[in-house]
Design an enzyme around this catalytic site. Structure first.
Site, short mmCIF file in Angstrom:
data_model
loop_
_atom_site.label_atom_id
_atom_site.label_comp_id
_atom_site.label_asym_id
_atom_site.label_seq_id
_atom_site.Cartn_x
_atom_site.Cartn_y
_atom_site.Cartn_z
N SER A 39 -10.05 -3.48 8.94
CA SER A 39 -10.03 -4.93 8.76
C SER A 39 -8.65 -5.58 8.88
CB SER A 39 -10.65 -5.32 7.41
OG SER A 39 -9.79 -5.00 6.35
N LYS A 82 -6.05 -7.78 2.19
CA LYS A 82 -6.19 -8.90 3.13
C LYS A 82 -4.94 -9.75 3.10
CE LYS A 82 -10.60 -7.82 3.57
NZ LYS A 82 -10.98 -6.91 4.61
#
Length: 173
Positions: A39, A82
């Site tokens: 990701s 993230k």
């Protein structure tokens, strides 16, 4: 005989101090993490090892562009990594594959490819951040209800350094 007892006592004290210091450092200052999944590509690759500063957010709030580790809201035993895209009070919107913060399109030279999803204009609530993976089309992030806006109390720290493998060694923004 007493010098042997004193030496043993010194060793025990030294070991106890080392254990306490290691506990304090790992609990409050830094922790090591392994990237698991794609990701955050191309910035971070799966299986890279990171140093995460756990202390910084006790001094200040997360800032846009920082990469952070947080507990997944639906299962706090899992950690996610993230990038912070928007902070409290910012408006966030994704349209036509572009991300807009406060009505200005972000220049995101760190992403793998532009996102295929849309996100309606919203204001980031106080005490939360809006996060996205750099691999937008393969990232479970704030665009989805199971993550949503990430509350500060779930943030574990700021990723500051990739230290393994050696060829990937780099400081993070």
């Amino acid at each position: 005989m007493s010098s042997l007892g004193e030496e043993a006592k010194d060793w025990i004290v030294s070991i106890l101090v080392a254990v306490v210091l290691a506990f304090v450092i790992r609990t409050f200052i830094v922790e090591l993490y392994i990237v698991d999944g794609p990701s955050m590509r191309p910035t971070l690759e799966s299986h890279e090892r990171l140093v995460v500063n756990k202390f910084i957010y006790a001094l200040r709030a997360p800032e846009k562009g920082e990469i952070l580790v947080f507990q997944y809201p639906r299962d706090t035993s899992r950690d996610f990594i993230k990038r912070v895209i928007a902070t409290p009070g910012d408006t966030i919107e994704i349209k036509e594959g572009r991300v807009y913060v406060n009505d200005k399109m972000l220049n995101e030279d760190y992403i793998l490819e532009k996102t295929h999803s849309e996100y309606p204009k919203a204001v980031v609530p106080d005490g939360t951040v809006f996060v996205m993976g750099d691999n937008r089309n393969n990232s479970e992030d704030s665009r989805f209800a199971d993550v949503g806006f990430v509350p500060y109390h779930l943030i574990k720290g700021k990723a500051v350094l990739v230290f393994w493998p050696i060829p990937a060694f780099k400081a993070l923004p």
